[in-house]
Structures are given as structure tokens and as C-alpha cells.
Design a protein around this motif. Structure first.
Motif, PDB file in Angstrom:
ATOM      1  N   PHE A 139     -13.157  44.528 -39.914  1.00 32.69           N
ATOM      2  CA  PHE A 139     -12.550  45.847 -39.740  1.00 32.69           C
ATOM      3  C   PHE A 139     -11.948  46.001 -38.340  1.00 32.69           C
ATOM      4  CE2 PHE A 139     -15.796  47.667 -42.950  1.00 32.69           C
ATOM      5  CZ  PHE A 139     -14.996  47.296 -44.010  1.00 32.69           C
ATOM      6  N   PHE A 140     -12.679  45.510 -37.328  1.00 25.44           N
ATOM      7  CA  PHE A 140     -12.185  45.590 -35.956  1.00 25.44           C
ATOM      8  C   PHE A 140     -10.882  44.819 -35.794  1.00 25.44           C
ATOM      9  CE2 PHE A 140     -12.120  43.291 -31.839  1.00 25.44           C
ATOM     10  CZ  PHE A 140     -11.675  44.347 -31.061  1.00 25.44           C
ATOM     11  N   ILE A 141     -10.840  43.601 -36.279  1.00 21.71           N
ATOM     12  CA  ILE A 141      -9.637  42.774 -36.147  1.00 21.71           C
ATOM     13  C   ILE A 141      -8.459  43.421 -36.863  1.00 21.71           C
ATOM     14  CG2 ILE A 141      -8.603  40.569 -36.845  1.00 21.71           C
ATOM     15  CD1 ILE A 141     -11.416  39.329 -36.252  1.00 21.71           C
ATOM     16  N   LEU A 142      -8.692  43.905 -38.087  1.00 19.91           N
ATOM     17  CA  LEU A 142      -7.609  44.566 -38.827  1.00 19.91           C
ATOM     18  C   LEU A 142      -7.086  45.785 -38.070  1.00 19.91           C
ATOM     19  CD1 LEU A 142      -8.763  44.562 -42.560  1.00 19.91           C
ATOM     20  CD2 LEU A 142      -6.847  43.323 -41.551  1.00 19.91           C
ATOM     21  N   ARG A 143      -7.976  46.644 -37.641  1.00 20.74           N
ATOM     22  CA  ARG A 143      -7.568  47.876 -36.964  1.00 20.74           C
ATOM     23  C   ARG A 143      -6.894  47.582 -35.629  1.00 20.74           C
ATOM     24  NH1 ARG A 143      -7.109  53.535 -37.732  1.00 20.74           N
ATOM     25  NH2 ARG A 143      -7.320  54.460 -35.686  1.00 20.74           N
ATOM     26  N   PHE A 144      -7.446  46.686 -34.843  1.00 20.29           N
ATOM     27  CA  PHE A 144      -6.903  46.370 -33.523  1.00 20.29           C
ATOM     28  C   PHE A 144      -5.485  45.803 -33.630  1.00 20.29           C
ATOM     29  CE2 PHE A 144      -6.792  43.243 -29.867  1.00 20.29           C
ATOM     30  CZ  PHE A 144      -6.500  44.187 -28.904  1.00 20.29           C
ATOM     31  N   HIS A 145      -5.295  44.842 -34.509  1.00 17.20           N
ATOM     32  CA  HIS A 145      -3.967  44.237 -34.629  1.00 17.20           C
ATOM     33  C   HIS A 145      -2.961  45.182 -35.297  1.00 17.20           C
ATOM     34  CE1 HIS A 145      -6.229  40.671 -33.475  1.00 17.20           C
ATOM     35  NE2 HIS A 145      -5.093  40.323 -32.914  1.00 17.20           N
ATOM     36  N   TYR A 146      -3.436  46.030 -36.189  1.00 12.41           N
ATOM     37  CA  TYR A 146      -2.561  47.045 -36.768  1.00 12.41           C
ATOM     38  C   TYR A 146      -2.102  48.022 -35.692  1.00 12.41           C
ATOM     39  CZ  TYR A 146      -1.067  51.133 -39.397  1.00 12.41           C
ATOM     40  OH  TYR A 146      -0.354  52.201 -39.857  1.00 12.41           O
TER      41      TYR A 146
END
Length: 159
Positions: A139-146
Motif C-alpha cells: 500500500f505504501f509503495i502504491l500510494r507513494f509512487h502514485y
């Protein structure tokens, strides 16, 4: 800006090259109900072994398929590299996005745990907890890169 706790930017690509196949293997194994216990059988030192495995006690050698452990280490380790490697231009805006994304992912992750604790039971609940090893990082990786993508597309910020 000091970012001593972040990995060098060059490690991010290594993380991506191993994280994506690892996540795919976890998802395929989960959806196809494939058990990795039969792969890579070897004797390993167990800090503690449960009687269900056949041998019980502290500091014993057990026969175990280590493919699932290797996959778990791969996904978590490479997820950490992807999520916590510096960007090319690490500045206050990126740090703010990183912090906001980590808080958001933590809230979402624990919200899912609370929801499943109340409404999911038995083996299905154990499966949720096992997959929860990966979801916070995911979730962190998805949100951060988004968020980086959205900010880089806006006229207010150029990376």
C-alpha cells in the motif's frame, strides 16, 4: 536535507526487479491455492518447533520446505528497497509525500486488520494475517509512487 535512513537511489532498481516477480508469485500462489511447502526441502535450524511439524522443542533441526520463507524474505526485502530508496531529487516535498503515504498505508492496513478481525474467521482469517506481512509495504509503495506521479504532472512542482 539529511536522509540517513534511506537507501541509495541505485538500490531502487534492484528492488523493483525482484519485488514485482515476488508479488506476482505470492498472488498466483494465493489465488491458485499452491502450497510452497513441498519445494526446496532441507533441514533447517528452528529456534522453536511446534509438535505439528513432527519435532518439538527449542533449537532443533527440522525438515522444512524453505521456498515460502525465501519468497517472504524476497518480497519484504525488495519492498523495503523500493519504498525506502532515495528518489533522484530527494527534497522536502518528496519527504512529505513519503511520510503522508506511510501514514495513509498504515491506517489502511490496520483498518483492514480490524475489519477482518470482526468479520472473518478460521483459516480465512489466518490467510489475511499471513498476507498482511506484505500489504503495508504494498500500500505504501502504491500510494507513494502514485502521489509522486500526480505531483510531477502538476504545474506546481517539477522533479
Amino acid at each position: 536535507m539529511k536522509t540517513n535512513f534511506l537507501f541509495p537511489n541505485s538500490w531502487k532498481m534492484v528492488g523493483w526487479l525482484l519485488f514485482i516477480p515476488g508479488i506476482m508469485l505470492v498472488l498466483v500462489g494465493s489465488f491458485l491455492n499452491v502450497s510452497l511447502d513441498d519445494f526446496l526441502q532441507t533441514k533447517v535450524l528452528a529456534l522453536y518447533s511446534d509438535p505439528i511439524l513432527g519435532t518439538s522443542g527449542w533449537f532443533t533441526w527440522v525438515e522444512n520446505g524453505i521456498a515460502d520463507e525465501l519468497l517472504t524474505v524476497m518480497v519484504i526485502g525488495d519492498g523495503l528497497l523500493v519504498g525506502f530508496s532515495k528518489t533522484k531529487n530527494e527534497d522536502e516535498m518528496i519527504s512529505s509525500l513519503r511520510y503522508e503515504s506511510l501514514v495513509w498505508a498504515t491506517y489502511l492496513n490496520y483498518g483492514i486488520i480490524l475489519f477482518t478481525t470482526l468479520f472473518v474467521f478460521g483459516v480465512a482469517y489466518m490467510n489475511v494475517l499471513i498476507h498482511n506481512l506484505f500489504t503495508l509495504l504494498f500500500f505504501f509503495i502504491l500510494r507513494f509512487h502514485y502521489r509522486i506521479y500526480k505531483v510531477s504532472k502538476s504545474a506546481d512542482y517539477e522533479e
